[in-house]
Enzyme design. Structure first.
Site, mmCIF file in Angstrom:
data_model
loop_
_atom_site.group_PDB
_atom_site.id
_atom_site.type_symbol
_atom_site.label_atom_id
_atom_site.label_comp_id
_atom_site.label_asym_id
_atom_site.label_seq_id
_atom_site.Cartn_x
_atom_site.Cartn_y
_atom_site.Cartn_z
ATOM 1 N N LYS A 52 89.491 52.468 32.739
ATOM 2 C CA LYS A 52 89.885 52.894 31.448
ATOM 3 C C LYS A 52 88.868 51.920 30.438
ATOM 4 O O LYS A 52 88.280 50.853 30.952
ATOM 5 C CB LYS A 52 91.254 52.303 31.111
ATOM 6 C CG LYS A 52 91.315 52.825 29.517
ATOM 7 C CD LYS A 52 93.042 52.442 29.370
ATOM 8 C CE LYS A 52 93.634 52.674 28.073
ATOM 9 N NZ LYS A 52 94.980 52.491 27.708
ATOM 10 N N SER A 86 96.838 56.859 26.092
ATOM 11 C CA SER A 86 95.470 56.567 25.719
ATOM 12 C C SER A 86 94.464 56.685 26.863
ATOM 13 O O SER A 86 93.358 56.723 26.602
ATOM 14 C CB SER A 86 95.256 55.200 24.854
ATOM 15 O OG SER A 86 95.786 54.137 25.675
ATOM 16 N N ILE A 137 100.994 50.649 27.098
ATOM 17 C CA ILE A 137 102.028 49.864 26.252
ATOM 18 C C ILE A 137 103.179 50.862 25.683
ATOM 19 O O ILE A 137 103.923 50.378 24.970
ATOM 20 C CB ILE A 137 101.282 49.315 24.964
ATOM 21 C CG1 ILE A 137 101.855 48.314 24.506
ATOM 22 C CG2 ILE A 137 100.578 50.220 24.162
ATOM 23 C CD1 ILE A 137 101.029 47.255 23.336
ATOM 24 N N ALA A 138 102.730 52.020 25.721
ATOM 25 C CA ALA A 138 103.896 53.341 25.314
ATOM 26 C C ALA A 138 103.811 54.481 25.805
ATOM 27 O O ALA A 138 104.673 55.444 25.439
ATOM 28 C CB ALA A 138 103.733 53.472 23.703
ATOM 29 N N SER A 151 100.598 54.841 27.887
ATOM 30 C CA SER A 151 99.319 55.298 28.195
ATOM 31 C C SER A 151 98.511 55.524 29.346
ATOM 32 O O SER A 151 97.708 56.327 29.695
ATOM 33 C CB SER A 151 98.309 54.295 27.393
ATOM 34 O OG SER A 151 98.771 54.089 25.950
#
Length: 545
Positions: free
Chosen positions: A138, A213, A234-235, A237
């Site tokens: 990433k 993401s 974090i949510a 991703s």
């Protein structure tokens, strides 16, 4: 160029894209691009492009990460042959879906050649557990001398001074890093779209989002331009793009896999929801292998924030069936027909295999989701807003849609209150496990499959497990079927109706993958990995979703 000599954001982004595009060798450019990309589904293009040899197609499609490591160890392939194959396939994937941010194929192939030379000169020297394995990253991971723009003009042409600790580890274990992958502007949305590189497409159906993401990884791995990549979560991703593209993804508990040294859109020292780093791959056993290998390398040496939790080598007890807590929805958003079917079929297969299904419901979902969003925006997103606005670049639609830039800043008293609420929520979730004597939770990664661009704004199915700091993983189980006809079975009001009606029928969603999500208890990542491999074997007995 502006008259004062300062480049506009458009010029900065254009020059950055051109530099990336020029890193693809001319011999690896897809001929007749318009014909090759005329179809909505792009999965067959790499093998039919004429760029890959038969052996390169074999390497990139017939092995997972564990298989690649074993094949190199057994001298079936050299590290150079494997790296070249994945570099070429990644180049094809980039041309099809715009999934890459940084490209350094030539450097990667040279590093692979050095590994082969070392092995030839020292045939008795033990090989690292990642010896010769190409691993994609990433964009947020830092590599010395290379940018980590995270989709923001502000970070263009600001190369990293050193590698992130996790990258130091995987290189020391023999991995070849060959590219970095695209993310959304600010990394806080589920659409990998930004002004620097543009939008990443979903190769299963290019009219649908690739997720975010870590969307570039999802697209690249789905096209077999990588068998193992590293993302952050974090949510959701890691899990959202894994579900959107139909690959495997594993979000560990925080501080299990080194996360330090990331490029970040938030102010240093911000403590809200703790992010984690983890693998995305073409198999669950590859995810398990990655986590096991990193934990065994004693990552505390490289990252002081990592917990000293060893890999115990435990195996699952077969003396009793698993007790699987089943969450059919989040009490806010009704699963769409294909996702509802996918979960039902998973339950049927697990029940037939002798596992015990225990229906449960999450407590206080709406309140806990509001708490999660507050913890994302402690400073009212001022730090992020200043970075974006400093260059004059506009906000992309998906960031605006999330509303994070409109959230108010929190006071110190607010921060104390939010932390207390989080502790209470974690305790309540912990009690749910104990009361029901659960081994694992089965649910969905989202109420829908991949959706049209800029429409993915439901993260309840993933973000709550970041709030609880539990490990969670995604397993692909199939695709949208002609049986998944559109209906009106939404149950939770106008917002649910809007999300539910994104699904317009199997024709528009042809090829879209379906997935399930497994959740484990906090810091029991090894246990979840073992269970996930077992469950994957039940749901995908042929080895492919």
């Amino acid at each position: 160029m502006k008259s004062n000599g300062v480049r506009t954001w458009q010029e900065i982004c254009s020059e950055k894209r051109e530099k990336r595009n020029n890193a693809i060798p001319l011999a690896w450019r897809i001929p007749n691009m318009e014909t090759s990309t005329a179809k909505t589904n792009l999965l067959e293009v790499p093998s039919l492009s004429g760029i890959l040899t038969e052996n390169e197609i074999h390497i990139t499609t017939d092995y997972d990460a564990v298989g690649i490591v074993e094949a190199i160890r057994e001298r079936l392939f050299t590290a150079e042959a494997v790296t070249t194959a994945f570099c070429k396939r990644a180049a094809i994937a980039q041309q099809l879906t715009n999934c890459l941010s940084e490209i350094f194929f030539e450097e990667a192939i040279e590093n692979a050649q050095a590994l082969d030379k070392m092995r030839l000169e020292h045939p008795d020297r033990p090989l690292g557990p990642f010896h010769g394995l190409p691993i994609s990253l990433k964009d947020s991971f830092k590599l010395q001398g290379k940018d980590s723009t995270i989709g923001m003009t502000y970070f263009v042409d600001k190369p990293a001074e050193r590698d992130s600790p996790l990258i130091t580890i995987i290189k020391s274990l023999g991995a070849i890093v060959y590219c970095k992958t695209n993310v959304p502007q600010t990394m806080m949305t589920a659409d990998s779209d930004n002004n620097v590189f543009g939008r990443t497409l979903n190769p299963n159906n290019k009219t649908l989002t690739a997720g975010g993401s870590t969307g570039g990884e999802g697209s690249l791995i789905r096209l077999s331009g990588s068998v193992l990549g590293v993302g952050t979560d974090i949510a959701g991703s890691i899990r959202i793009p894994s579900a959107a593209n139909g690959i495997y993804g594993f979000k560990p508990s925080s501080q299990i896999i080194p996360y330090a040294g990331q490029q970040s859109p938030v102010a240093p020292g911000t403590v809200g929801i703790t992010p984690s780093a983890g693998p995305m791959a073409t198999s669950m056993r590859s995810c398990q292998y990655f986590i096991k290998t990193i934990v065994a390398a004693d990552p505390t040496i490289f990252d002081s924030s990592v917990l000293n939790i060893p890999w115990l080598g435990n195996t699952l007890s077969r003396s009793r069936p698993l007790r699987i807590g089943l969450i059919t929805d989040d009490d806010l958003h009704t699963p769409s027909p294909p996702m509802r079917r996918a979960l039902q079929e998973a339950v049927e297969k697990l029940t037939t295999a002798g596992q015990t299904i225990v229906p449960i419901r999450l407590p206080n979902v709406a309140e806990n989701m509001g708490l999660t969003l507050d913890l994302f925006t402690l400073d009212g997103s001022k730090f992020t807003m200043n970075l974006v606005e400093s260059t004059g670049e506009p906000w992309v639609p998906s960031v605006v849609r999330q509303g994070l830039t409109a959230a108010p800043a929190k006071s110190l008293e607010d921060y104390f209150r939010l932390n207390h609420q989080r502790n209470m929520a974690i305790a309540e979730f912990h009690e749910l496990w104990l009361t029901n004597q659960l081994d694992v939770i089965l649910t969905l990664p989202a109420p829908h499959t991949a959706v049209p661009f800029d429409q993915w704004d439901v993260v309840t199915y993933t973000a709550l497990y970041n709030l609880y700091d539990c490990p969670a993983c995604v397993i692909p189980v199939g695709h949208v079927s002609p049986r998944d006809v559109k209906d009106e079975l939404f149950r939770y009001g106008e917002e649910d109706k809007r999300t539910y009606e994104l699904y317009t029928g199997p024709e528009d969603y042809a090829g879209a993958p379906t997935s399930i999500q497994l959740v484990g208890r906090k810091q029991r990542d090894e246990e979840l990995a073992n269970i996930a491999v077992l469950v994957d074997g039940i749901l995908n007995p042929s080895g492919a979703a």
